[in-house]
Design an enzyme around this catalytic site. Structure first.
Site, PDB file in Angstrom:
ATOM      1  N   CYS A  54      57.636 103.986  29.757  1.00  0.00           N
ATOM      2  CA  CYS A  54      58.832 104.839  29.785  1.00  0.00           C
ATOM      3  C   CYS A  54      58.708 106.063  30.681  1.00  0.00           C
ATOM      4  O   CYS A  54      59.702 106.759  30.899  1.00  0.00           O
ATOM      5  CB  CYS A  54      59.204 105.274  28.368  1.00  0.00           C
ATOM      6  SG  CYS A  54      58.038 106.472  27.668  1.00  0.00           S
TER       7      CYS A  54
ATOM      8  N   CYS B  72      58.349 105.302  23.405  1.00  0.00           N
ATOM      9  CA  CYS B  72      58.796 103.909  23.581  1.00  0.00           C
ATOM     10  C   CYS B  72      58.027 102.914  22.712  1.00  0.00           C
ATOM     11  O   CYS B  72      58.357 101.730  22.703  1.00  0.00           O
ATOM     12  CB  CYS B  72      58.704 103.489  25.045  1.00  0.00           C
ATOM     13  SG  CYS B  72      57.027 103.192  25.629  1.00  0.00           S
TER      14      CYS B  72
ATOM     15  N   CYS C 270      53.238 107.443  30.530  1.00  0.00           N
ATOM     16  CA  CYS C 270      53.327 106.107  29.932  1.00  0.00           C
ATOM     17  C   CYS C 270      53.878 105.148  30.990  1.00  0.00           C
ATOM     18  O   CYS C 270      54.909 105.443  31.607  1.00  0.00           O
ATOM     19  CB  CYS C 270      54.271 106.161  28.729  1.00  0.00           C
ATOM     20  SG  CYS C 270      54.682 104.536  28.072  1.00  0.00           S
TER      21      CYS C 270
ATOM     22  N   CYS D 105      41.010 106.503  23.667  1.00  0.00           N
ATOM     23  CA  CYS D 105      40.523 105.454  24.556  1.00  0.00           C
ATOM     24  C   CYS D 105      41.742 104.634  25.000  1.00  0.00           C
ATOM     25  O   CYS D 105      42.367 103.957  24.181  1.00  0.00           O
ATOM     26  CB  CYS D 105      39.534 104.604  23.757  1.00  0.00           C
ATOM     27  SG  CYS D 105      38.732 103.338  24.724  1.00  0.00           S
TER      28      CYS D 105
ATOM     29  N   CYS E  51      52.668 105.164  22.529  1.00  0.00           N
ATOM     30  CA  CYS E  51      53.569 106.174  23.092  1.00  0.00           C
ATOM     31  C   CYS E  51      54.655 106.451  22.055  1.00  0.00           C
ATOM     32  O   CYS E  51      55.336 105.536  21.599  1.00  0.00           O
ATOM     33  CB  CYS E  51      54.198 105.649  24.382  1.00  0.00           C
ATOM     34  SG  CYS E  51      55.550 106.676  24.988  1.00  0.00           S
TER      35      CYS E  51
HETATM   36 FE    FE Z   1      56.344 105.173  26.576  1.00  0.00          FE
END
Ligand code: FE
Length: 162
Positions: A80, A129, A77, A149, A126
């Site tokens: 984070c 976060c 991510c 996607c 995510c």
């Molecule tokens: Fe994240």
């Protein structure tokens, strides 16, 4: 001095963020465990990352750096740093965005219904976060039949050591 304290606090928050990985329950949709306020996100992210991750924006199709990326490694991510996808499940969907048929581990990606733009879609974020990643569709390859996607802007990449 004030700036140093602010920078210090952000550094501590980031460390706290990355250490929360083990607290994420893997058998149910987890609550976001990495919290920054809006000002902190603005400081931490680029303008484009902020627009996509925090304001649910979308990068133009075919524009993302990971669309045709084929190296072996893990995709994290960009908010984070948590690991979300791996190169093993990445495939060429022809959609113009990086696509994966599965996530790195159950519980890493949260799903919710998105009814914006006159469509009903499954938004993916995510789990750590809350950063917007993209959408999930059910037109992917086997074994899952799913297509995650994802905006390249929402991702980082760590190359596998040879
Ligand atoms: Fe994240």
């Amino acid at each position: 001095m004030r700036i140093m304290i602010t920078v210090g606090l952000i550094a501590v928050s980031i460390m706290a963020c990355s250490q929360n990985e083990n607290k994420v329950s893997e058998d149910k949709q987890p609550k976001n465990v990495c919290h920054f306020d809006d000002e902190e996100w603005k400081e931490k992210l680029t303008e484009e990352e902020y627009r996509v991750l925090r304001e649910k924006g979308t990068e133009p199709a075919w524009s993302g750096k990971f669309n045709h990326h084929k190296e072996k490694g893990v995709y994290t991510c960009s908010g984070c740093g948590d690991t979300l996808f791996t190169s093993r499940e990445k495939y060429n969907s022809g959609s113009g965005w990086p696509s994966f048929y599965d996530v790195y581990k159950a519980g890493k990606v949260k799903e919710s219904i998105d009814e914006s733009h006159g469509m009903t879609r499954v938004e993916i974020t995510c789990a750590n976060c809350g950063g917007h990643l993209g959408h999930k569709f059910e037109d992917g390859p086997m074994p899952t039949g799913s297509r995650y996607c994802v905006n390249s802007v929402s991702l980082g990449f760590i190359k596998k050591k040879e």
